[in-house]
Design an enzyme around this catalytic site. Structure first.
Site, PDB file in Angstrom:
ATOM      1  N   LYS A  20     -16.070  55.245 -13.226  1.00 40.72           N
ATOM      2  CA  LYS A  20     -14.653  55.337 -12.842  1.00 40.72           C
ATOM      3  C   LYS A  20     -14.211  56.803 -12.831  1.00 40.72           C
ATOM      4  CE  LYS A  20     -10.104  53.532 -14.170  1.00 40.72           C
ATOM      5  NZ  LYS A  20      -9.377  52.571 -15.026  1.00 40.72           N
ATOM      6  N   GLU A  74     -23.622  60.458 -19.937  1.00 42.09           N
ATOM      7  CA  GLU A  74     -24.854  59.678 -19.830  1.00 42.09           C
ATOM      8  C   GLU A  74     -25.151  59.325 -18.367  1.00 42.09           C
ATOM      9  OE1 GLU A  74     -22.191  58.991 -21.758  1.00 42.09           O
ATOM     10  OE2 GLU A  74     -22.763  57.895 -23.579  1.00 42.09           O
ATOM     11  N   GLY A 115     -12.238  49.677 -17.053  1.00 44.72           N
ATOM     12  CA  GLY A 115     -13.686  49.546 -16.923  1.00 44.72           C
ATOM     13  C   GLY A 115     -14.190  48.201 -17.402  1.00 44.72           C
ATOM     14  N   ARG A 116     -13.688  47.746 -18.549  1.00 48.65           N
ATOM     15  CA  ARG A 116     -14.199  46.498 -19.113  1.00 48.65           C
ATOM     16  C   ARG A 116     -13.597  45.265 -18.438  1.00 48.65           C
ATOM     17  NH1 ARG A 116     -11.532  49.604 -22.538  1.00 48.65           N
ATOM     18  NH2 ARG A 116      -9.499  48.947 -23.331  1.00 48.65           N
ATOM     19  N   GLU A 121     -13.343  46.952 -27.671  1.00 49.37           N
ATOM     20  CA  GLU A 121     -12.778  48.181 -27.095  1.00 49.37           C
ATOM     21  C   GLU A 121     -11.315  47.954 -26.684  1.00 49.37           C
ATOM     22  OE1 GLU A 121     -14.093  50.503 -23.279  1.00 49.37           O
ATOM     23  OE2 GLU A 121     -15.164  51.387 -24.991  1.00 49.37           O
ATOM     24  N   HIS A 155     -32.977  31.107 -35.622  1.00 45.30           N
ATOM     25  CA  HIS A 155     -34.135  31.593 -36.380  1.00 45.30           C
ATOM     26  C   HIS A 155     -33.949  33.041 -36.813  1.00 45.30           C
ATOM     27  CE1 HIS A 155     -36.270  27.939 -35.115  1.00 45.30           C
ATOM     28  NE2 HIS A 155     -35.560  28.085 -34.001  1.00 45.30           N
ATOM     29  N   LYS A 171     -17.139  61.738 -28.177  1.00 46.10           N
ATOM     30  CA  LYS A 171     -17.588  62.408 -26.947  1.00 46.10           C
ATOM     31  C   LYS A 171     -17.390  63.920 -27.066  1.00 46.10           C
ATOM     32  CE  LYS A 171     -16.473  58.740 -23.558  1.00 46.10           C
ATOM     33  NZ  LYS A 171     -15.619  58.404 -22.374  1.00 46.10           N
TER      34      LYS A 171
END
Ligand code: F6P
Length: 528
Positions: free
Chosen positions: A201, A207, A261-262, A347, A378, A488
């Site tokens: 965005k 990254e 974004g999410r 978030e 398990h 950041k």
């Protein structure tokens, strides 16, 4: 509009909810339920398992195995009204600036309207044309480069809808800046037949830019600088910055500042998914999302799946003081769904300040975790059944499988039902303390007819609006994420020192500085 300070400052967000009569009534009600076991509640009202359910468009929510009664739901509905939830839903879906700290709309609902705004329609048509061309056989793989909301949604959905991926083309997802991820994701791929979609965005995420630059070298080494750009597309709200990778503007797709974004899976961020499953299946995903939007807007609270899931979450979080909940999809295809919900929920609601800037004053966003069943049985179900902490569970299952192994599906679903039953009712005491199953451990069961593009869209919107319901009651803004900025900033400074672009910060603590020195001193000796 619900209780609030000056509406302009908070744009309708509630404040001081814990000082309302509705909140106090829930505290008293909770105390009255102390000591009531789910066994008692079902003995007292055997039909509650058929009544404490809600359904829409083939999606069922069975919330009867929570520690609640009909009165609880009435009191939670009163809390929803007190905090103005209905008006907030309308503000959200009508595109009002509900993201108050960034003064933006959170208009992901517009992405999936049957008749969306012109800019959305135009972008969907551009995406469909691009996806159709990408599916024509030129590409062996499409690799989405992005992180957070620019990765988790499409990665989750591509895995979930793998049964609907109808081409030889493979969708892969590169997110971590760890170089191992680049090698893992590109392993076995032919650069000449690989398409990268750089999704960001802001187009400033370290990254993503690092991975995109490495990808560009990888492609250029194989096909030459001139050809390289044709192997890239971009999705961003900052098209000028995408030109480093994509020179053809026809391969740059818009995401708008009013899509978080999410909350962006239904936008161009879903391009890799659209290429994998095709534009028609993607449209079905959007239709499932829209159905839940309309349901959320109009359904009475006692029949409203997102509102119920959100309000019951508040009941568990704020009145039973349970700090986490588990999302357990009994579906291997939904492997990434818990991770997707982690960003969506944590978030959005992992905040201690209300939209009006005052302290939240009460517990807010819970810790979300989970893994698909039956695998988790398990790994961590021991704690769910006999641990000292109660963890509310949200099970997700499907009546029909997307594979032909019917007996496997029977076993899978038998385990889902059994786990919820065991958690709720436990077992009669054998006298052996090690084999005691106390039960009274709450769960909700979300049961859908089949995992399809439409039902996945329903699940995504169900959780988006669950999160919004809780944010509304808590009075927090679920659409910003200031909490990610400090890390950041610090990482940018340390990285500059490691590359020699900056001197060490003399004010840095001795632990961090010692670790940096040790790393800097040893990294040169590492050969592999
Ligand atoms: O995690 C912080 C965050 O800003 C998320 O909200 C976002 O989805 C992600 O980083 C990636 O941001 P961008 O799409 O701008 O690269």
């Amino acid at each position: 509009m619900g209780i609030c300070g000056s509406p302009n400052a908070t744009h309708g967000y509630a404040a001081e909810v814990h000082n309302t009569g509705e909140w106090q009534a829930l505290i008293a009600h909770r105390e009255a339920l102390e000591g009531r076991h789910l066994r008692d509640l079902f003995d007292h009202d055997p039909s509650r398992g058929e009544r404490l359910v809600a359904e829409t468009d083939g999606l069922l929510l069975d919330y009867s195995k929570n520690r609640l009664t009909d009165e609880t739901i009435e009191l939670l509905a009163a809390l929803a009204d007190r905090t103005g939830l209905r008006g907030r839903i309308e503000a959200l879906l009508d595109g009002e600036p509900v993201n108050t700290t960034e003064n933006r709309r959170a208009w992901h609902g517009a992405l999936r309207q049957p008749k969306p705004p012109p800019e959305v329609r135009q972008e969907l048509d551009r995406l469909a044309a691009f996806a159709a061309e990408a599916r024509d056989g030129r590409w062996q793989a499409v690799v989405n480069i992005g992180i957070g909301g620019s990765d988790l949604g499409p990665a989750m959905a591509a895995a979930a809808l793998d049964a609907y991926a109808d081409t030889e083309l493979e969708a892969r997802f590169l997110s971590n800046v760890d170089g191992a991820h680049f090698h893992e994701v590109t392993r076995g791929l032919d650069p000449a037949r690989t398409l990268f979609i750089v999704v960001s965005k802001t187009f400033t995420t370290v990254e993503t830019l690092a991975n995109a630059r490495t990808a560009r070298v990888w492609i250029a080494d194989a096909v030459g600088e001139h050809e390289a750009s044709s192997h890239f597309a971009a999705v961003t709200a900052n098209p000028a910055k995408a030109q480093e990778f994509v020179t053809d503007r026809g391969s740059v797709f818009a995401m708008w500042d009013w899509v978080g974004g999410r909350y962006s899976l239904g936008s161009a961020v879903g391009l890799s998914l659209m290429i994998a499953v095709g534009p028609d299946a993607f449209a079905e995903l959007l239709a499932g999302m829209h159905h839940i939007d309309a349901h959320f807007r109009t359904a009475p609270w006692a029949e409203n799946l997102p509102a119920l899931l959100g309000l019951i979450g508040i009941w568990n979080r704020n009145f039973w003081d349970w700090p986490t909940y588990a999302v357990l999809p009994y579906s291997q295809a939904l492997t990434l769904f818990p991770a997707y919900i982690q960003q969506l929920d944590m978030e959005s609601n992992g905040k201690s300040v209300r939209a009006d800037g005052t302290p939240a004053g009460i517990a807010t966003g819970p810790v979300v975790w989970g893994q698909p069943g039956t695998t988790g049985q398990h790994a961590f179900h021991q704690l769910l059944h006999q641990g000292t902490d109660v963890v509310p569970v949200e099970f997700i299952g499907f009546c029909r499988a997307n594979h032909g192994l019917g007996q496997h599906h029977d076993l899978l679903m038998a385990n889902l039902f059994a786990q919820a039953e065991a958690l709720a009712f436990g077992a009669s005491d054998t006298g052996d303390p090690h084999r005691r199953f106390s039960g009274n451990r709450p769960s909700s069961i979300i049961l859908s007819d089949q995992l399809t593009p439409r039902s996945l869209g329903q699940l995504v919107a169900l959780y988006e609006h669950k999160v919004f319901t809780q944010a509304t009651v808590w009075g927090i803004n679920p659409f910003d994420q200031w909490g990610v900025e400090l890390g950041k900033t610090l990482a940018t400074g340390i990285a500059a020192e490691l590359t020699g672009a900056a001197e060490p910060d003399p004010s840095r603590d001795s632990s961090t500085q010692s670790l940096i020195n040790r790393y800097a001193g040893s990294r040169g000796s590492v050969t592999r």
